[in-house]
Write an enzyme that holds these catalytic residues in place. Structure first.
Site, PDB file in Angstrom:
ATOM      1  N   ASN A 395     -15.701  -8.623 -28.052  1.00 22.87           N
ATOM      2  CA  ASN A 395     -16.778  -8.094 -28.875  1.00 22.87           C
ATOM      3  C   ASN A 395     -16.270  -7.692 -30.259  1.00 22.87           C
ATOM      4  OD1 ASN A 395     -18.994  -6.810 -29.952  1.00 22.87           O
ATOM      5  ND2 ASN A 395     -19.543  -5.746 -28.088  1.00 22.87           N
ATOM      6  N   ASP A 396     -15.502  -6.638 -30.314  1.00 23.46           N
ATOM      7  CA  ASP A 396     -15.078  -6.139 -31.627  1.00 23.46           C
ATOM      8  C   ASP A 396     -14.233  -7.147 -32.402  1.00 23.46           C
ATOM      9  OD1 ASP A 396     -16.397  -3.778 -31.086  1.00 23.46           O
ATOM     10  OD2 ASP A 396     -14.669  -2.944 -30.046  1.00 23.46           O
ATOM     11  N   VAL A 397     -13.463  -7.968 -31.695  1.00 22.63           N
ATOM     12  CA  VAL A 397     -12.575  -8.902 -32.395  1.00 22.63           C
ATOM     13  C   VAL A 397     -13.332 -10.084 -32.996  1.00 22.63           C
ATOM     14  CG1 VAL A 397     -10.543  -8.280 -31.056  1.00 22.63           C
ATOM     15  CG2 VAL A 397     -11.987 -10.177 -30.299  1.00 22.63           C
ATOM     16  N   VAL A 398     -14.633 -10.206 -32.696  1.00 26.69           N
ATOM     17  CA  VAL A 398     -15.436 -11.260 -33.321  1.00 26.69           C
ATOM     18  C   VAL A 398     -16.593 -10.655 -34.108  1.00 26.69           C
ATOM     19  CG1 VAL A 398     -14.877 -13.063 -31.658  1.00 26.69           C
ATOM     20  CG2 VAL A 398     -16.807 -11.557 -31.214  1.00 26.69           C
ATOM     21  N   ALA A 436     -15.313  -0.235 -28.899  1.00 25.54           N
ATOM     22  CA  ALA A 436     -15.267   0.696 -30.013  1.00 25.54           C
ATOM     23  C   ALA A 436     -16.643   1.309 -30.266  1.00 25.54           C
ATOM     24  CB  ALA A 436     -14.763  -0.001 -31.274  1.00 25.54           C
TER      25      ALA A 436
END
Lengths: 469, 108
Positions: A395-398, A436
């Site tokens: 999620n956060d890394v994209v 996050a």
């Protein structure tokens, strides 16, 4: 005694070599075993060859061996049983044990000093010893309670918690702890103040980690890891023990560098992580600007169709894959697609999962060939020629907000630019925001479709769909 | 000032060790690929378990009648052992998987 010196010298060398070998893929495992062998020799040497300043050997053998056996059995069983996904928590927990060990040593040594005072002996001129005891206690306790909180956060039992002005309270608490410590040193170790310091340092450890967001836990664990190293080195000071000193400082230094390297992978400064902009600011950010909109779902058979007829598919694994233990199913899907003539690769974000390198460990477990794993920069090039990107619980890394929204708590973090591919299929369990706690605009884009469900189940169903098609 | 200089002179050996080991620790892992960050952290975690030696010394030196020292020392030995044994075993498990990958690579 001379033989013991050789044992310690040998162990120190194995620690250095072990650490060096651990930083190269080909030699890493041997390096770990070498350091373990050195540790074994240092421990055995201490038990049988140590003589105190009066030349007497150690006593209480039944207690020593009892402790070694209990700790050894529990340690082995826990470490063998733990699931690959829970590795980060495990490291944090073991780190906390080391910190607690250092703190307890300080407490016992202080108790010993008090006995000397009670017996009427003067401890004038032992300020150095008291100082080392106090510092070992403070650092060991912070490392212990901090690691326990990090452990709780990673396995989900402890939620982020912060209040206004917490940074200031933390600084005051730390200063108070250090001042108390200085007082004990000046007072030559009289009184029971050390227990107050112990409690204050434990509290500081809790307060220090509490506000830091779950996504930053790897950095925190790495930092606490180097703290424990320093605490062990203080033990080395205390006993004039060279192997504790070298081992402790070695880990203290290497751990600090590793912490910085991890921060770099997330494009953030250590200060930024520690002051907790993630924890403090994000609550406000995510409520005020929750990205809303409509998303579209895709059915399993459609997803299977799209991927089966693609030329190139990139898989972006994330924590969701780890939680669902779906790495084998993922490799299955890759094989089925390759059989259909589809080119399949994996895009690995350096901090995907809960620790840097977490995804590599998991996919390696499932025998995914190493050359199929692309690092971030290479992956971002490849996305431009990719037909389908399959995001598995990442999620956060994209999250494009890292590039476009300066108010976002993850702004500035390098991400996988999946949007440059033709279509994006996102598998996650629900629309809930990621670790996050930030909304992800990617999910609402026209080229994105959502495939809800547990990663493992979805992957298995995709495999059977593609096979039967 | 005089006492500080005196302290430095008497402990110069230890100070040298600390400074040199600090540099060694940084140099030795300088070029670690990000893939190995987790195992390296775990391995370093096991190495600082060397604090167990302090626990063994504390335990072995405790007077038989001092129950506080005995109890705390015993606990310290258990916790230190957990750190060492657990740390090395977990690291080995992680790296075992990388080894499997290496074999695969050579057979392909």
């Amino acid at each position: 005694m001379h033989i013991l010196t050789i044992c310690y010298l040998f162990a120190s060398v194995t620690f250095i070599l072990g650490l060096k070998m651990l930083s190269h893929p080909a030699t890493a495992r041997k390096g770990n075993l070498l350091a373990a062998a050195g540790m074994g020799i240092a421990i055995a040497g201490t038990i049988f060859l140590y003589r105190n300043e009066n030349g007497a050997p150690l006593g209480n053998y039944e207690w020593i061996f009892g402790g070694l056996i209990i700790g050894g059995i529990i340690g082995t069983v826990v470490a063998k049983k733990v699931k690959m996904t829970a590795m980060p928590e495990m490291v944090s927990m073991f780190n906390g044990m080391g910190g607690a060990c250092a703190a307890l040593i300080s407490l016992v040594e202080y108790n010993h000093l008090q006995h000397l005072i009670a017996a009427g002996e003067s401890i004038e001129g032992m300020s150095g010893t008291v100082l080392v005891i106090v510092l070992g206690l403070i650092i060991g306790s912070i490392s212990f309670s901090g690691s326990m909180i990090a452990w709780g956060k990673l396995n989900g039992t402890i939620k982020d918690y912060s209040f206004a002005g917490q940074n200031i309270v933390n600084i005051i608490l730390l200063l108070a702890t250090l001042l108390l410590g200085a007082w004990v040193v000046i007072q030559h170790g009289e009184g029971n103040l050390l227990y107050v310091i112990f409690a204050a340092a434990l509290l500081y450890g809790v307060m220090f980690v509490m506000p830091i967001g779950g996504a930053d836990m790897p950095v925190v664990i790495s930092l606490l890891n180097s703290f424990t190293g320093v605490a062990a080195a203080f033990g080395g000071f205390l006993y004039d023990n060279k192997v504790m000193l070298t081992g402790g400082i070695l880990v203290g230094a290497a751990g600090t560098l590793l912490t910085v390297l991890m921060c770099k992978a997330m494009n953030r400064s250590l200060k930024n992580v520690l002051i907790g902009s993630f924890g403090g600011a994000h609550a406000a950010a995510s409520t005020t600007e929750g990205v809303q909109g409509s998303y579209k779902e895709i059915s399993l058979s459609d997803a299977a169709m799209v991927m089966g007829y693609a030329n190139k598919v990139m898989i972006v694994p994330g924590y969701g894959l780890a939680v669902a233990q779906a790495q084998h199913a993922c490799h299955e899907l890759e094989k089925v697609l390759v059989d259909k003539g589809v080119e399949v690769k994996y895009a690995i974000h350096p901090v995907a999962g809960r620790m840097p390198g977490h995804m590599n460990v998991l996919l390696a477990e499932a025998d995914v060939p190493y050359e199929k794993l692309l690092e971030m920069d290479d992956a971002n090039e490849e996305f431009k020629t990719t037909d389908v990107v399959l995001i598995l619980g990442a999620n956060d890394v994209v999250n494009p907000a890292a590039k476009t929204d300066p108010a976002s708590p993850i702004y500035g973090m390098p991400i996988l630019e999946v949007e440059s591919a033709k279509t994006v299929i996102v598998n996650k369990r629900s629309m809930k925001p990621g670790y996050a706690g930030i909304e992800n605009g990617l999910f609402f884009q026209p080229k994105t479709s959502m495939l809800f469900g547990d990663a493992k189940k979805v992957l298995q169903e995709l495999v059977s769909e593609i096979k039967s098609a | 000032m005089e006492t500080l200089l005196g302290w430095i002179t008497t402990h110069q050996q230890i100070i040298y060790i600390v400074i040199l080991m600090g540099f060694v620790g940084i140099e030795v892992i300088g070029r670690v690929p990000s893939v190995l960050h987790t195992p390296l952290m775990s391995g370093a975690n096991a190495i600082h378990g060397v604090v167990i030696i302090g626990a063994i010394i504390v335990m072995g030196n405790a007077e038989p009648g001092n129950y506080l020292a005995l109890a705390l020392g015993f606990l310290a030995v258990i916790l230190g052992t957990l750190n060492v044994v657990g740390g090395f075993v977990v690291t080995d498990r992680m790296l075992e998987m990388f080894k499997g990958k290496g074999n695969k690579k050579s057979t392909h």
